[in-house]
Design a protein around this motif. Structure first.
Motif, mmCIF file in Angstrom:
data_model
loop_
_atom_site.group_PDB
_atom_site.id
_atom_site.type_symbol
_atom_site.label_atom_id
_atom_site.label_comp_id
_atom_site.label_asym_id
_atom_site.label_seq_id
_atom_site.Cartn_x
_atom_site.Cartn_y
_atom_site.Cartn_z
ATOM 1 N N LEU A 67 -0.178 11.332 -9.228
ATOM 2 C CA LEU A 67 -1.213 10.735 -10.079
ATOM 3 C C LEU A 67 -0.622 10.174 -11.362
ATOM 4 C CD1 LEU A 67 -4.213 13.146 -9.522
ATOM 5 C CD2 LEU A 67 -3.856 10.837 -8.646
ATOM 6 N N LEU A 68 0.399 10.853 -11.905
ATOM 7 C CA LEU A 68 1.091 10.326 -13.088
ATOM 8 C C LEU A 68 1.668 8.952 -12.766
ATOM 9 C CD1 LEU A 68 3.122 13.197 -14.795
ATOM 10 C CD2 LEU A 68 1.486 11.622 -15.864
ATOM 11 N N ALA A 69 2.379 8.878 -11.642
ATOM 12 C CA ALA A 69 2.991 7.614 -11.249
ATOM 13 C C ALA A 69 1.915 6.553 -11.076
ATOM 14 C CB ALA A 69 3.781 7.788 -9.957
ATOM 15 N N HIS A 70 0.803 6.952 -10.436
ATOM 16 C CA HIS A 70 -0.283 5.999 -10.219
ATOM 17 C C HIS A 70 -0.867 5.516 -11.550
ATOM 18 C CE1 HIS A 70 -3.993 4.188 -8.841
ATOM 19 N NE2 HIS A 70 -4.667 5.010 -9.645
ATOM 20 N N ALA A 71 -1.055 6.477 -12.489
ATOM 21 C CA ALA A 71 -1.626 6.119 -13.790
ATOM 22 C C ALA A 71 -0.761 5.092 -14.500
ATOM 23 C CB ALA A 71 -1.788 7.375 -14.646
ATOM 24 N N VAL A 72 0.548 5.306 -14.439
ATOM 25 C CA VAL A 72 1.455 4.370 -15.121
ATOM 26 C C VAL A 72 1.390 2.994 -14.459
ATOM 27 C CG1 VAL A 72 3.868 3.898 -15.632
ATOM 28 C CG2 VAL A 72 2.937 6.183 -15.985
ATOM 29 N N VAL A 73 1.316 2.997 -13.108
ATOM 30 C CA VAL A 73 1.221 1.701 -12.417
ATOM 31 C C VAL A 73 -0.081 1.006 -12.818
ATOM 32 C CG1 VAL A 73 0.955 0.610 -10.152
ATOM 33 C CG2 VAL A 73 2.650 2.405 -10.475
ATOM 34 N N ARG A 74 -1.164 1.792 -12.858
ATOM 35 C CA ARG A 74 -2.463 1.231 -13.219
ATOM 36 C C ARG A 74 -2.435 0.650 -14.639
ATOM 37 N NH1 ARG A 74 -8.100 2.005 -11.732
ATOM 38 N NH2 ARG A 74 -7.542 3.144 -9.891
ATOM 39 N N TRP A 75 -1.698 1.335 -15.511
ATOM 40 C CA TRP A 75 -1.642 0.939 -16.918
ATOM 41 C C TRP A 75 -0.734 -0.273 -17.134
ATOM 42 C CZ3 TRP A 75 1.922 3.671 -20.879
ATOM 43 C CH2 TRP A 75 1.700 3.147 -22.168
ATOM 44 N N ARG A 76 0.451 -0.242 -16.500
ATOM 45 C CA ARG A 76 1.438 -1.248 -16.847
ATOM 46 C C ARG A 76 1.791 -2.221 -15.718
ATOM 47 N NH1 ARG A 76 4.034 -0.876 -21.884
ATOM 48 N NH2 ARG A 76 2.205 -0.709 -23.215
ATOM 49 N N ALA A 77 1.331 -1.955 -14.512
ATOM 50 C CA ALA A 77 1.673 -2.880 -13.418
ATOM 51 C C ALA A 77 0.462 -3.002 -12.515
ATOM 52 C CB ALA A 77 2.894 -2.380 -12.658
ATOM 53 N N ARG A 78 -0.659 -3.429 -13.070
ATOM 54 C CA ARG A 78 -1.918 -3.300 -12.352
ATOM 55 C C ARG A 78 -2.056 -4.244 -11.169
ATOM 56 N NH1 ARG A 78 -6.001 -6.547 -15.371
ATOM 57 N NH2 ARG A 78 -7.541 -5.272 -14.306
ATOM 58 N N TYR A 79 -1.170 -5.221 -11.035
ATOM 59 C CA TYR A 79 -1.241 -6.098 -9.864
ATOM 60 C C TYR A 79 -0.202 -5.729 -8.796
ATOM 61 C CZ TYR A 79 -4.473 -8.945 -12.472
ATOM 62 O OH TYR A 79 -5.565 -9.361 -13.160
ATOM 63 N N ALA A 80 0.448 -4.594 -8.982
ATOM 64 C CA ALA A 80 1.523 -4.209 -8.063
ATOM 65 C C ALA A 80 0.984 -4.004 -6.644
ATOM 66 C CB ALA A 80 2.193 -2.930 -8.553
ATOM 67 N N ASP A 81 1.887 -4.132 -5.684
ATOM 68 C CA ASP A 81 1.540 -3.908 -4.269
ATOM 69 C C ASP A 81 0.997 -2.493 -4.105
ATOM 70 O OD1 ASP A 81 1.784 -3.210 -1.487
ATOM 71 O OD2 ASP A 81 2.912 -5.066 -1.255
ATOM 72 N N PRO A 82 -0.212 -2.334 -3.549
ATOM 73 C CA PRO A 82 -0.825 -1.001 -3.507
ATOM 74 C C PRO A 82 -0.247 -0.070 -2.444
ATOM 75 C CG PRO A 82 -2.246 -2.601 -2.455
ATOM 76 C CD PRO A 82 -1.089 -3.380 -3.009
ATOM 77 N N LEU A 83 0.661 -0.553 -1.596
ATOM 78 C CA LEU A 83 1.180 0.311 -0.533
ATOM 79 C C LEU A 83 2.476 1.023 -0.924
ATOM 80 C CD1 LEU A 83 0.582 -1.642 2.777
ATOM 81 C CD2 LEU A 83 -0.643 0.318 1.874
ATOM 82 N N LEU A 84 3.219 0.435 -1.872
ATOM 83 C CA LEU A 84 4.558 0.963 -2.172
ATOM 84 C C LEU A 84 4.519 2.415 -2.628
ATOM 85 C CD1 LEU A 84 5.907 -2.207 -4.011
ATOM 86 C CD2 LEU A 84 6.640 -1.353 -1.774
ATOM 87 N N LEU A 85 3.684 2.700 -3.640
ATOM 88 C CA LEU A 85 3.658 4.055 -4.187
ATOM 89 C C LEU A 85 3.157 5.085 -3.173
ATOM 90 C CD1 LEU A 85 4.123 5.890 -6.630
ATOM 91 C CD2 LEU A 85 1.790 5.387 -7.366
ATOM 92 N N PRO A 86 2.037 4.828 -2.479
ATOM 93 C CA PRO A 86 1.594 5.838 -1.502
ATOM 94 C C PRO A 86 2.623 6.144 -0.422
ATOM 95 C CG PRO A 86 -0.133 4.239 -1.887
ATOM 96 C CD PRO A 86 1.077 3.726 -2.596
ATOM 97 N N ILE A 87 3.332 5.111 0.062
ATOM 98 C CA ILE A 87 4.350 5.358 1.087
ATOM 99 C C ILE A 87 5.455 6.248 0.533
ATOM 100 C CG2 ILE A 87 6.143 4.263 2.480
ATOM 101 C CD1 ILE A 87 4.282 1.888 2.836
ATOM 102 N N ALA A 88 5.883 5.957 -0.704
ATOM 103 C CA ALA A 88 6.932 6.772 -1.320
ATOM 104 C C ALA A 88 6.462 8.217 -1.465
ATOM 105 C CB ALA A 88 7.315 6.196 -2.679
ATOM 106 N N VAL A 89 5.221 8.399 -1.923
ATOM 107 C CA VAL A 89 4.691 9.762 -2.098
ATOM 108 C C VAL A 89 4.624 10.480 -0.752
ATOM 109 C CG1 VAL A 89 2.645 11.098 -2.720
ATOM 110 C CG2 VAL A 89 3.389 9.208 -4.181
ATOM 111 N N LEU A 90 4.151 9.784 0.265
ATOM 112 C CA LEU A 90 4.009 10.423 1.582
ATOM 113 C C LEU A 90 5.359 10.819 2.163
ATOM 114 C CD1 LEU A 90 2.278 11.372 3.859
ATOM 115 C CD2 LEU A 90 2.140 9.061 4.748
ATOM 116 N N LEU A 91 6.324 9.883 2.102
ATOM 117 C CA LEU A 91 7.649 10.192 2.647
ATOM 118 C C LEU A 91 8.272 11.348 1.878
ATOM 119 C CD1 LEU A 91 9.024 6.609 3.293
ATOM 120 C CD2 LEU A 91 8.514 8.344 5.019
ATOM 121 N N ASN A 92 8.157 11.322 0.548
ATOM 122 C CA ASN A 92 8.716 12.393 -0.263
ATOM 123 C C ASN A 92 8.030 13.725 0.090
ATOM 124 O OD1 ASN A 92 9.825 12.370 -3.739
ATOM 125 N ND2 ASN A 92 10.052 13.908 -2.172
#
Lengths: 452, 506
Positions: A67-92
């Motif tokens: 959620l921290l990572a998501h919050a930062v993306v929402r704050w500073r990279a709000r147009y970022a690809d929405p699949l990258l972070l969830p895939i990283a979280v799931l694999l990790n």
């Protein structure tokens, strides 16, 4: 330098707002965390017959990080690809579950909590990169410095004792890390920067040999030199996986930059010559090739099953649906079960179904990286995004192909999943850079002009 | 986003009209995805198409780990278990134990972590280890969930008293005993000596390995199951089959009437006469009864030839000869009666020589078939299979193997065999208060008959004055005895007698 086309594009459809897709990302991140927690619970139920007492804390830790990572993306990279972070979280998350499961079956327990620490550091670096690297084009300035640092990082392990036949570790007290992991990002930045500037010269000038246009030495020289230095160091350290990865990355980026198919041919010839030579000279590599050609050969020779055979046994036992987490016997693989061979545990306990699901996650991650690269406007960004995505794709192929007996085994880590701090941290940095670049690629023009 | 732009033209916006990064990047991306697709293909190959081979690879420990991950089901004799399981604390959680290993080894076989499973432990392994689909009510779901059921139990048909009498009777001699309940085919005793302790190598330690190697190297072959897996020339005990064939075929109708048998009887096509062991046989036209009582080779050899090869083969096969799949459910070795022979060979085969060879089990079937009024029952070692909670998985019902002869012919042979015990070579098998029928055999073997003869005895017994089918039929063979006078009546009959007494309770 990349803004004009973006402006044109945005101007063509002024009325249509670009969706940020942050809600999608949040939902997917939560689903990823829940999936990992479910896996953790399954291990506990299968091994102890009850839900692990610390399942909530474990879920909370992973959830807070995500959620921290998501919050930062929402704050500073709000147009970022929405699949990258969830895939990283799931694999990790999957990686943590499987490492925890293997901890329970071996003496070297505690690897999962160490891995969780490294993952936290990885997420911290992810946040830092998203916050600090506001425009990836600034990285271009540090390309040569980065290459130098990478080279130093790669040379350092020669002064440390070898681990499992490879000199790729720096060991300081209880801490150990693989500098080759960090070096690959720096090298991708360097290749991207160099090729972005010189791609025209590489493509147009030079002599023509039969059907292939060869570039002039003056242009290709530096990049070949740097690459040769890297590969030379790696061969000295007998880290074939990383040298194969660097080589593949080099060829892919050269082709993408110049569109010269001749490079692929030259690359393959060079790779073949290199592979045969190293296979000839190094007994370490020679045995790997022998094991690949006949994985069950050591059994017929009366020496018992080697690691590749044990790995294949694990995959086979999993069949279509797997034994369920905790019910397999992948500890029979022996050392490196949590790192190089972690995929065998996934194959055995989650089956072909789970394995292909993991492969699809990587395929999605890679294709999102390539899409980011194609959508960007500046050549450096395009090459960098493609290079980073190629690193992930090639690395998955090299390590998974090795443990599945498709190609000779080379010691490498499965991105995000395998045990290893340097690997996890590096992969979070790669995803952070892709998130950053995809934000710029998708961001509507007015914001982009404010930015520059 | 890529969809929003027009498709790239073949001539790109890259240098020199070459394709731009949009095109090359897409190609490189496709390449990376193809690599991952190759991984999926390889994973499918390994996990689906090669998985069976890999699972069963000798170096793959998983099947063994699975088999010993829970206590193994038990094998029972009567209501008592003769097996057990104990935790090991090693990679294999449990190992097999045997309460009286050597006593029941010929029936149980062994279940060893290192050396596999045989006999009942092998044939019923799925049930004992819990993988048999009949153990669960939800077989498909259990297969998906890979749920392992507790191992089921195997109830044998063995009779503890008969088994103990057989093993005690054999003692230190090399030999075997098979006893059958004639009316049902239930196997009451199955013994082979010298025996071995299957528990001594049930684990996977170096001690287990040493025990195994010692047994394998033993020249007395303690692990050879002589009751099932070894055939011996049956000698004169086979004369029961010949007599049955001759009577069933009408070559002889009255067992007390003189036959046309000449003396001396020269083997057809040769100048060799068929010699007798007893001088009482040395005259022509003896009755079948006299010939059986004194075990006359010349008469039975002659009657075999008169009956003819085809009828002899058919009668032998009625008792289980030439059947390679006489599963009970353990598979015995194939007992042999040649199907292509000249007349002199038929004569020799009819007295249990030449290529004729039988397992003790099949010879017990001969005695049992006679006792059961001509109906040969299929031999059964398993009474029932149950789940761990005692509910029945499978109940063995008596099954007819062959109708070998009419009850009338069977009655004649019963008379012959009773006379052998009352008046002839089988005197050692007499039991007070019981009707006993038997036949001795002393089979020569080896080059020029140099080997110590095999001493045989087959018999059945029932309480005197009862019309019921005798409750026990038995075959005993003693091989390579140290005794100076090796005869079936001397060595084998007393053992058969004690087994029959154990069943009769006398």
């Amino acid at each position: 330098m990349a803004t004009p086309p973006a402006v044109t594009r945005a101007a063509a459809r002024p009325s249509r707002p670009v969706p940020t897709r942050r809600g999608t990302e949040l939902a997917l991140v939560l689903a990823a965390v829940l999936t990992a927690v479910f896996g953790y619970v399954e291990v506990g139920v299968n091994l102890d017959g009850k839900v692990p007492a610390d399942a909530a804390q474990y879920g909370a830790a992973l959830g807070v990080l995500a959620l921290l990572a998501h919050a930062v993306v929402r704050w500073r990279a709000r147009y970022a690809d929405p699949l990258l972070l969830p895939i990283a979280v799931l694999l990790n998350g999957i990686g943590l579950v499987v490492i925890y499961r293997l901890d329970r079956a071996s003496s070297g327990a505690g690897a999962a909590s160490t891995q969780l620490l490294w993952s936290s550091l990885g997420v911290a670096l992810f946040i830092l990169v998203v916050l600090l690297v506001r425009d990836h084009r600034r990285l271009q300035r540090y390309a040569y410095l980065g290459a130098l640092v990478a080279l130093v990082l790669l040379v350092l392990p020669i002064f440390f004792p070898p681990v499992y036949g490879s000199r790729i570790w720096i060991v300081i007290g209880p801490l150990s890390f693989q500098p080759g992991e960090f070096a690959k990002v720096l090298l991708a930045v360097f290749f991207a920067a160099y090729l972005a500037v010189h791609r025209d010269a590489l493509a147009l000038t030079g002599r023509r040999v039969w059907r292939w246009q060869l570039p002039r030495g003056r242009v290709l020289g530096p990049v070949l030199l740097i690459w040769a230095a890297f590969v030379g160091v790696l061969v000295l350290e007998t880290d074939l996986g990383t040298s194969l990865l660097f080589f593949g990355l080099f060829v892919v980026m050269l082709y993408v930059a110049t569109a010269r198919t001749g490079w692929i041919a030259i690359g393959l010839v060079l790779a073949a010559v290199g592979a045969v030579t190293v296979g000839w000279l190094s007994p370490h590599v020679h045995s790997r090739v022998t094991d690949w050609l006949d994985p069950l050969g050591s059994i017929a020779a009366g020496k018992g099953a080697n690691q590749i055979a044990q790995s294949l046994f694990a995959f086979a036992w999993g069949g279509e649906l797997g034994t369920g987490l905790g019910n397999g016997h992948s500890v029979l693989i022996g050392f490196a079960a949590k790192s190089d061979f972690i995929l065998a545990t996934i194959g055995e306990e989650l089956g072909l179904t789970g394995l292909i699901a993991v492969f699809l996650l990587y395929a999605l991650l890679v294709s999102r990286g390539f899409r980011t690269g194609i959508a960007l406007r500046d050549p450096f960004g395009r090459l960098l995004a493609i290079g980073l995505a190629a690193i992930v794709g090639l690395q998955v192929f090299v390590v998974a192909g090795g443990v599945l007996g498709l190609i000779p085994l080379t010691g490498m880590t499965l991105p995000f999943v395998a045990q290893g701090g340097s690997s996890v941290v590096t992969n979070w940095i790669i995803v952070a850079l892709l998130v950053r670049m995809s934000d710029i690629a998708r961001r509507p023009a007015p914001l982009a002009s404010e930015e520059s | 986003m890529a969809r929003n732009r027009p498709r790239p033209r073949p001539r790109g916006n890259g240098p020199q009209g070459l394709p731009g990064i949009s095109v090359t990047g897409r190609r490189a991306g496709t390449f990376c995805l193809l690599l991952i697709a190759a991984l999926c293909v390889q994973a499918t190959r390994v996990q689906v198409f090669q998985s069976d081979d890999l699972d069963h690879n000798a170096a793959n420990q998983r099947l063994t780990i699975e088999r010993y991950s829970q206590p193994r089901g038990n094998i029972l004799v009567g209501a008592d278990t003769v097996t057990g399981s104990e935790p090991t604390g090693g990679r294999y959680d449990y190992k097999r134990t045997y309460t009286d290993g050597p006593m029941y080894a010929a029936a149980t076989g062994f279940a060893s972590q290192a050396y596999g499973n045989t006999q009942l432990e092998g044939v019923e392994d799925d049930l004992l280890s819990g993988t048999d689909s009949r153990l669960s009510g939800w077989a498909v779901w259990d297969a998906v969930a890979r749920r392992q059921n507790p191992g089921g139990d195997v109830y044998t048909t063995l009779n503890r008293a008969a088994q103990e009498a057989a093993v005690r009777g054999l003692g230190s001699q090399k030999g075997a005993v098979a006893a059958i309940e004639p009316a049902t085919g239930r196997i009451l005793a199955l013994a082979s000596t010298p025996s071995y302790d299957p528990g001594s190598f049930a684990g996977s330690s170096s001690a287990d390995q040493a025990a195994w190697n010692r047994l394998q190297a033993d020249t007395d072959q303690p692990m050879l199951n002589r009751a099932l897996r070894q055939t011996y020339p049956p000698g004169s005990t086979f004369k029961v089959v010949t007599a049955a064939a001759a009577l069933a075929d009408g070559v002889v109708t009255d067992i007390d009437a003189p036959t046309s048998a000449p003396y001396p009887y020269v083997l057809p096509g040769t100048t060799t006469p068929l010699v007798n062991d007893s001088s009482a046989c040395d005259e022509p036209e003896l009755s079948l009864d006299t010939a059986m009582v004194y075990s006359c080779n010349s008469v039975l050899g002659y009657l075999g030839v008169q009956t003819g090869l085809d009828r002899m083969v058919a009668m032998a096969e009625n008792f289980g000869f030439n059947d390679a799949r006489l599963d009970m459910p353990v598979r015995p070795a194939r007992s042999n009666f040649d199907t292509k022979m000249n007349q002199s060979q038929v004569a020799l085969s009819s007295i249990g020589q030449f290529d004729t060879a039988a397992t003790p089990l099949v010879m017990a079937m001969v005695a049992a078939g006679v006792a059961n009024n001509g109906t040969v029952m299929r031999p059964q070692l398993v009474d029932k299979l149950t789940r761990s909670d005692g509910t029945t998985v499978q109940l063995t019902k008596p099954a007819v193997y062959r109708q070998a002869m009419t009850p009338a012919v069977a009655g004649q042979i019963q008379q012959l065999m009773t006379d052998v015990v009352e008046n002839g070579t089988g005197g050692n098998a007499r039991i007070g208060g019981a009707v006993v029928g038997g036949k001795t055999g002393t089979a020569q073997h080896g080059v020029g008959n140099s080997g110590t003869p095999y001493a045989w005895f087959i018999s059945w017994a029932g309480p005197a004055g009862s019309d019921a089918v005798p409750p026990v039929a038995v075959a005993v063979v003693i091989a390579d005895s140290d005794a100076t006078d090796v005869t079936g009546g001397g060595l084998a009959a007393p053992i058969a007698r004690s087994v029959m007494r154990a069943v009769l309770g006398r």
